[in-house]
Design an enzyme around this catalytic site. Structure first.
Site, PDB file in Angstrom:
ATOM      1  N   PRO A  79       0.814  -1.224   0.000  1.00  0.00           N
ATOM      2  CA  PRO A  79       0.000   0.000   0.000  1.00  0.00           C
ATOM      3  C   PRO A  79       0.840   1.262   0.000  1.00  0.00           C
ATOM      4  O   PRO A  79       1.696   1.463   0.877  1.00  0.00           O
ATOM      5  CB  PRO A  79      -0.807  -0.126   1.299  1.00  0.00           C
ATOM      6  CG  PRO A  79      -0.947  -1.594   1.500  1.00  0.00           C
ATOM      7  CD  PRO A  79       0.362  -2.176   1.024  1.00  0.00           C
ATOM      8  N   CYS A  80       0.608   2.105  -1.006  1.00  0.00           N
ATOM      9  CA  CYS A  80       1.433   3.300  -1.140  1.00  0.00           C
ATOM     10  C   CYS A  80       0.778   4.530  -0.519  1.00  0.00           C
ATOM     11  O   CYS A  80       1.436   5.544  -0.316  1.00  0.00           O
ATOM     12  CB  CYS A  80       1.745   3.580  -2.615  1.00  0.00           C
ATOM     13  SG  CYS A  80       0.307   4.015  -3.610  1.00  0.00           S
TER      14      CYS A  80
END
Length: 395
Positions: A79-80
């Site tokens: 997850p960025c």
């Protein structure tokens, strides 16, 4: 290199799979995806429609981790949002950022021969490099040689300024030398190094301590045993000639994407700009800035980074005599996916899914660096041409 056998990768596991960017790249290289996971129902709908129901497990990875089968390659676009410049930038303090711990645990227990991770470029600089230092420290504490590099979708023939950091790990028993094999930088890149940097590269004891680093990390680097060496190269020698947005546009576009009337009214209060910023053509801006206020883009450059942010899906582009947003099919093409890849969900939802995805061609390049054993040669630089110098695998 001729000295080492080509790596054998038959099975891959895809974590935080989204719509399957890693999977498409793996398929093209005859690598079988044996297990995949994501928690987003819409992304899972697209993934199952495209690849079938067998391998994908929808749900919280923390509850499914014990189901992961043996594999040769682990991939994860973890997850960025915790690290993105478009988000709150909470980094490892965000629960989603802590999902990175799951990756570390899997690597520690399963020990696949290789892994490929992907995240936003900002990860290298957040809080003076503190977040990347924590991530790199954990990876470098495992039995892997670590390498990272910032790559741009533009360099792979896609019309988008999308910079991402890719991190690869090679299990140390993959090679018979102590010095990490360099795969994400070319021999030409290494020839750019000035004398002082070259000397540090070839002397592990002079590498910097990861935990002591308190500034932005370089765009390329290698790490092991708590230390790293990095450098900002000026060239990407595998670059493919770029294409512009004009080349991927649909010819017959539904009127739902048209904003001509409202745009013409707003242009009365906008400032003509007509210049390029990192390959993106900006025609008008409400306040004359690069990306501030109300912006109209041209099609003789590339698109700015596609994101999952809803407001970004309504950006205006001047196409002929009309002004409109990009279509969902054009989003697919900009990211390097098949036109109908996300057809299982609504047009509205497709924008966010494509905006979150990793371009298959980008990760495909990384896979090829591993599969084809593209190991850079550390040759004597010009300033040491007459000196004797060698490494265990230098030619």
């Amino acid at each position: 290199m001729d000295n080492f056998e080509l790596p054998i990768i038959r099975a891959t596991v895809e974590l935080f799979s989204g719509i399957g960017g890693f999977r498409l790249a793996a398929q093209e290289r005859n690598i079988q995806t044996v297990w995949a996971n994501d928690s987003c129902p819409k992304a899972c709908n697209v993934y199952q429609t495209s690849f079938g129901n067998k391998e994908l497990k929808q749900g919280d990875i923390r509850e499914l981790v014990n189901e992961i089968p043996p594999h040769d390659l682990l991939t994860a676009g973890f997850p960025c949002q915790p690290f993105s410049s478009a988000g709150k930038k909470d980094g490892v303090r965000d629960p989603r950022g802590n999902l990175f711990e799951i990756i570390v645990d899997i690597l520690r227990k399963q020990k696949p021969s290789f892994f490929i991770l992907e995240n936003v470029k900002r990860l290298l600089s957040m809080e003076e490099g503190n977040h990347f230092a924590k991530i790199l420290s954990q990876l470098a504490s495992l039995d892997y040689h670590i390498e990272w590099r910032v790559v741009n979708a533009m360099d792979f023939g896609l019309p988008q300024n999308r910079q991402r950091v890719v991190i690869i790990g090679a299990l140390q028993n993959d090679v018979e030398v102590d010095f990490p094999l360099i795969r994400l930088a070319s021999t030409e890149n290494l020839s750019e190094l000035p004398e002082s940097s070259f000397n540090r590269l070839t002397d592990f004891d002079s590498w910097l301590k990861i935990k002591a680093h308190s500034q932005r990390f370089p765009h390329w680097g290698i790490a092991k045993d708590g230390r790293f060496f990095g450098y900002d190269f000026t060239h990407f020698y595998d670059r493919i000639s770029g294409v512009t947005l004009r080349t991927i546009l649909e010819s017959d576009v539904d009127t739902q994407f048209d904003f001509t009337e409202s745009t013409l009214k707003r242009l009365q209060d906008s400032t003509p700009v007509n210049h390029f910023v990192q390959g993106v053509q900006i025609l008008y801006n409400q306040v004359g800035g690069a990306r501030m206020g109300y912006t109209v883009f041209g099609i003789d450059g590339v698109a700015p980074t596609l994101t999952s942010t809803t407001s970004r899906h309504y950006e205006r582009y001047k196409i002929g005599n009309k002004y409109r947003r990009l279509t969902n099919v054009e989003y697919a093409r900009i990211q390097g996916f098949p036109d109908n890849h996300c057809a299982a969900v609504s047009i509205y939802d497709q924008y966010a899914l494509f905006g979150n995805a990793i371009p298959p061609v980008m990760v495909g390049w990384v896979m090829d660096c591993i599969l084809e054993n593209r190991v850079a040669k550390i040759t004597m630089p010009k300033f040491e041409q007459l000196q004797l110098f060698s490494l265990p695998y230098a030619l």
